[in-house]
Design a protein around this motif. Sequence first.
Motif, PDB file in Angstrom:
ATOM      1  N   SER A 250       0.837  -1.209   0.000  1.00 43.49           N
ATOM      2  CA  SER A 250       0.000   0.000   0.000  1.00 43.49           C
ATOM      3  C   SER A 250       0.869   1.255   0.000  1.00 43.49           C
ATOM      4  CB  SER A 250      -0.933   0.005   1.214  1.00 43.49           C
ATOM      5  OG  SER A 250      -1.875  -1.052   1.135  1.00 43.49           O
ATOM      6  N   GLU A 251       1.912   1.248   0.809  1.00 47.00           N
ATOM      7  CA  GLU A 251       2.793   2.417   0.848  1.00 47.00           C
ATOM      8  C   GLU A 251       3.506   2.603  -0.486  1.00 47.00           C
ATOM      9  OE1 GLU A 251       3.072   4.920   3.034  1.00 47.00           O
ATOM     10  OE2 GLU A 251       1.292   3.907   3.822  1.00 47.00           O
ATOM     11  N   GLY A 252       3.865   1.486  -1.130  1.00 40.30           N
ATOM     12  CA  GLY A 252       4.494   1.580  -2.450  1.00 40.30           C
ATOM     13  C   GLY A 252       3.567   2.218  -3.464  1.00 40.30           C
ATOM     14  N   ARG A 253       2.310   1.836  -3.448  1.00 39.57           N
ATOM     15  CA  ARG A 253       1.334   2.430  -4.365  1.00 39.57           C
ATOM     16  C   ARG A 253       1.137   3.914  -4.071  1.00 39.57           C
ATOM     17  NH1 ARG A 253      -2.067  -0.828  -7.382  1.00 39.57           N
ATOM     18  NH2 ARG A 253      -1.607  -3.063  -7.250  1.00 39.57           N
ATOM     19  N   ARG A 254       1.074   4.262  -2.809  1.00 41.27           N
ATOM     20  CA  ARG A 254       0.888   5.667  -2.443  1.00 41.27           C
ATOM     21  C   ARG A 254       2.116   6.502  -2.832  1.00 41.27           C
ATOM     22  NH1 ARG A 254      -2.851   7.498   0.749  1.00 41.27           N
ATOM     23  NH2 ARG A 254      -1.462   8.790   2.007  1.00 41.27           N
ATOM     24  N   ARG A 255       3.294   5.921  -2.692  1.00 41.65           N
ATOM     25  CA  ARG A 255       4.511   6.617  -3.127  1.00 41.65           C
ATOM     26  C   ARG A 255       4.452   6.934  -4.607  1.00 41.65           C
ATOM     27  NH1 ARG A 255       8.409   4.603  -5.988  1.00 41.65           N
ATOM     28  NH2 ARG A 255       7.721   2.448  -5.577  1.00 41.65           N
ATOM     29  N   VAL A 256       4.082   5.943  -5.410  1.00 41.84           N
ATOM     30  CA  VAL A 256       3.991   6.134  -6.855  1.00 41.84           C
ATOM     31  C   VAL A 256       2.925   7.175  -7.185  1.00 41.84           C
ATOM     32  CG1 VAL A 256       3.370   5.011  -9.033  1.00 41.84           C
ATOM     33  CG2 VAL A 256       4.867   3.834  -7.401  1.00 41.84           C
ATOM     34  N   ALA A 257       1.757   7.051  -6.556  1.00 39.62           N
ATOM     35  CA  ALA A 257       0.654   7.967  -6.847  1.00 39.62           C
ATOM     36  C   ALA A 257       1.016   9.405  -6.516  1.00 39.62           C
ATOM     37  CB  ALA A 257      -0.587   7.548  -6.062  1.00 39.62           C
ATOM     38  N   HIS A 258       1.630   9.613  -5.371  1.00 36.27           N
ATOM     39  CA  HIS A 258       1.974  10.974  -4.981  1.00 36.27           C
ATOM     40  C   HIS A 258       3.058  11.570  -5.883  1.00 36.27           C
ATOM     41  CE1 HIS A 258       0.323  10.077  -0.684  1.00 36.27           C
ATOM     42  NE2 HIS A 258      -0.625  10.325  -1.563  1.00 36.27           N
ATOM     43  N   LEU A 259       3.965  10.736  -6.360  1.00 37.69           N
ATOM     44  CA  LEU A 259       4.968  11.230  -7.306  1.00 37.69           C
ATOM     45  C   LEU A 259       4.304  11.613  -8.622  1.00 37.69           C
ATOM     46  CD1 LEU A 259       7.898  11.834  -8.026  1.00 37.69           C
ATOM     47  CD2 LEU A 259       8.189   9.400  -8.606  1.00 37.69           C
ATOM     48  N   TYR A 260       3.398  10.788  -9.096  1.00 31.60           N
ATOM     49  CA  TYR A 260       2.627  11.140 -10.299  1.00 31.60           C
ATOM     50  C   TYR A 260       1.968  12.511 -10.123  1.00 31.60           C
ATOM     51  CZ  TYR A 260       2.322   6.776 -13.148  1.00 31.60           C
ATOM     52  OH  TYR A 260       2.553   5.712 -13.983  1.00 31.60           O
ATOM     53  N   SER A 261       1.253  12.675  -9.016  1.00 34.07           N
ATOM     54  CA  SER A 261       0.498  13.916  -8.799  1.00 34.07           C
ATOM     55  C   SER A 261       1.420  15.121  -8.721  1.00 34.07           C
ATOM     56  CB  SER A 261      -0.342  13.802  -7.523  1.00 34.07           C
ATOM     57  OG  SER A 261      -1.358  12.825  -7.675  1.00 34.07           O
ATOM     58  N   GLU A 262       2.569  14.942  -8.094  1.00 30.29           N
ATOM     59  CA  GLU A 262       3.541  16.035  -8.004  1.00 30.29           C
ATOM     60  C   GLU A 262       4.061  16.418  -9.389  1.00 30.29           C
ATOM     61  OE1 GLU A 262       8.156  16.541  -6.493  1.00 30.29           O
ATOM     62  OE2 GLU A 262       6.844  15.145  -5.411  1.00 30.29           O
ATOM     63  N   LEU A 263       4.406  15.416 -10.183  1.00 31.11           N
ATOM     64  CA  LEU A 263       5.009  15.687 -11.490  1.00 31.11           C
ATOM     65  C   LEU A 263       3.988  16.177 -12.512  1.00 31.11           C
ATOM     66  CD1 LEU A 263       7.385  12.588 -11.738  1.00 31.11           C
ATOM     67  CD2 LEU A 263       8.012  14.935 -11.147  1.00 31.11           C
ATOM     68  N   LEU A 264       2.709  15.825 -12.321  1.00 27.29           N
ATOM     69  CA  LEU A 264       1.672  16.218 -13.272  1.00 27.29           C
ATOM     70  C   LEU A 264       0.980  17.528 -12.895  1.00 27.29           C
ATOM     71  CD1 LEU A 264       0.118  12.709 -13.935  1.00 27.29           C
ATOM     72  CD2 LEU A 264       1.236  14.158 -15.648  1.00 27.29           C
ATOM     73  N   ALA A 265       1.362  18.107 -11.768  1.00 27.35           N
ATOM     74  CA  ALA A 265       0.736  19.358 -11.321  1.00 27.35           C
ATOM     75  C   ALA A 265       0.909  20.439 -12.387  1.00 27.35           C
ATOM     76  CB  ALA A 265       1.362  19.810 -10.010  1.00 27.35           C
ATOM     77  N   GLY A 266      -0.188  21.149 -12.659  1.00 28.41           N
ATOM     78  CA  GLY A 266      -0.137  22.254 -13.603  1.00 28.41           C
ATOM     79  C   GLY A 266      -0.259  21.867 -15.061  1.00 28.41           C
ATOM     80  N   THR A 267      -0.474  20.578 -15.331  1.00 25.65           N
ATOM     81  CA  THR A 267      -0.563  20.137 -16.729  1.00 25.65           C
ATOM     82  C   THR A 267      -1.975  20.260 -17.287  1.00 25.65           C
ATOM     83  OG1 THR A 267      -1.009  17.843 -16.099  1.00 25.65           O
ATOM     84  CG2 THR A 267       1.322  18.482 -16.393  1.00 25.65           C
ATOM     85  N   GLY A 268      -2.960  20.435 -16.424  1.00 23.30           N
ATOM     86  CA  GLY A 268      -4.354  20.469 -16.869  1.00 23.30           C
ATOM     87  C   GLY A 268      -5.070  19.151 -16.671  1.00 23.30           C
ATOM     88  N   ALA A 269      -4.310  18.081 -16.460  1.00 21.36           N
ATOM     89  CA  ALA A 269      -4.923  16.790 -16.125  1.00 21.36           C
ATOM     90  C   ALA A 269      -5.273  16.792 -14.640  1.00 21.36           C
ATOM     91  CB  ALA A 269      -3.982  15.644 -16.447  1.00 21.36           C
ATOM     92  N   THR A 270      -6.460  16.300 -14.308  1.00 21.43           N
ATOM     93  CA  THR A 270      -6.918  16.307 -12.918  1.00 21.43           C
ATOM     94  C   THR A 270      -6.489  15.027 -12.225  1.00 21.43           C
ATOM     95  OG1 THR A 270      -8.850  17.599 -13.565  1.00 21.43           O
ATOM     96  CG2 THR A 270      -8.919  16.535 -11.408  1.00 21.43           C
TER      97      THR A 270
END
Length: 366
Positions: A250-270
């Motif tokens: 679960s922590e591994g999935r959350r790590r990946v998800a939060h990195l995605y969200s950080e890197l995709l911030a400001g792109t227009g994708a929600t």
Amino acid sequence: MNIPMVDLKVQYHAIKEEIDRGILEALEKTQFILGPNVTAFEEEAAAFLGVKHAIGVASGTDALHLALAAAGITEGDEVITSPFTFIATAEAIRYVGATPVFVDVDPKSFNIDPARIEAAITPRTKAVLPVHLFGQPADMDAIQALCTKHGLLMIEDCAQSFGADVNGRMTGTFGALGAFSFFPSKNLGCYGDGGLVTTSCPELAERVKVLRNHGSKVRYHHSVIGYNSRLDEIQAVILRVKLKHIREYSEGRRRVAHLYSELLAGTGATPPFEDGKGTHVYHQYTLLTDRRDAIMKALTDAGIASAVYYPIPLHKQDVFAADYAGVSLPAAEEVASRCMSLPIFPEMTEEQVRRVVDVVKSALKA
């Protein structure tokens, strides 16, 4: 760099020795139906989830079906649920002769919108069946309050939420019953089909046990018409090994998800939404975007998997369309038209995540 939606091989090799040893031991014991590993897994899962009873069954769909049947949901009853989920949720309601009543979703969480449930309640309503979609817990406080107010059962669809919690309380422990899937790609997945029903009610637990085993408590004595839906002993071996690692997964999935969200911030994708009340375990990492086709094509061209879960809401499916003609559930319909899921699994590397994001950003800029 080819990147799959989920890499089961890398996870298997990390626990291969223990998995292989456990399977060989089970083969030597030759207790293949409701054997000691099934019993042990049921006890271990119940302890992990914080529930009194956990009953292994043959699949997540069967878990939903047997939970509804054990709860006494039957022909003429209505069950309120989400239109934005896998069809098994509504199939199981139909299996027991009841009618699914679809209520629109919250467009941020993708889960059933509690504010819309009350208006759907009728004298025939017997239960509410919320889905913890993509690993995001539904709003349990609000749904539980509605069920208490109207005297309704709550049965949780936890097929995608093993290990998710709301304020420290695990999904699958709020309702009268919970239903889990162990399909191989799930957060806790076996190497075939498998499922689990949870409850803290001894009477409901006993009914599920009887229903899963041909309606029988004592061999060759059958009290009701039941089913052949028993968790396989070999799958229980695999699940016992993986359960030891579920917090890490679960922590591994959350790590990946939060990195995605950080890197995709400001792109227009929600990016996916976290409400702060509980732990999202990211069975899927699902974006909303108006450029879905372009992004998915770019990912495919780069050797990266992507998927749409789910392109057609249940009230629009052919099997239900005639019964729900004219029904409009705009939030679910919009989410279905704009959602797409990126690869996610606990062992996914930062390099892999950055590669996916680079391709997504390039597609959005094109």
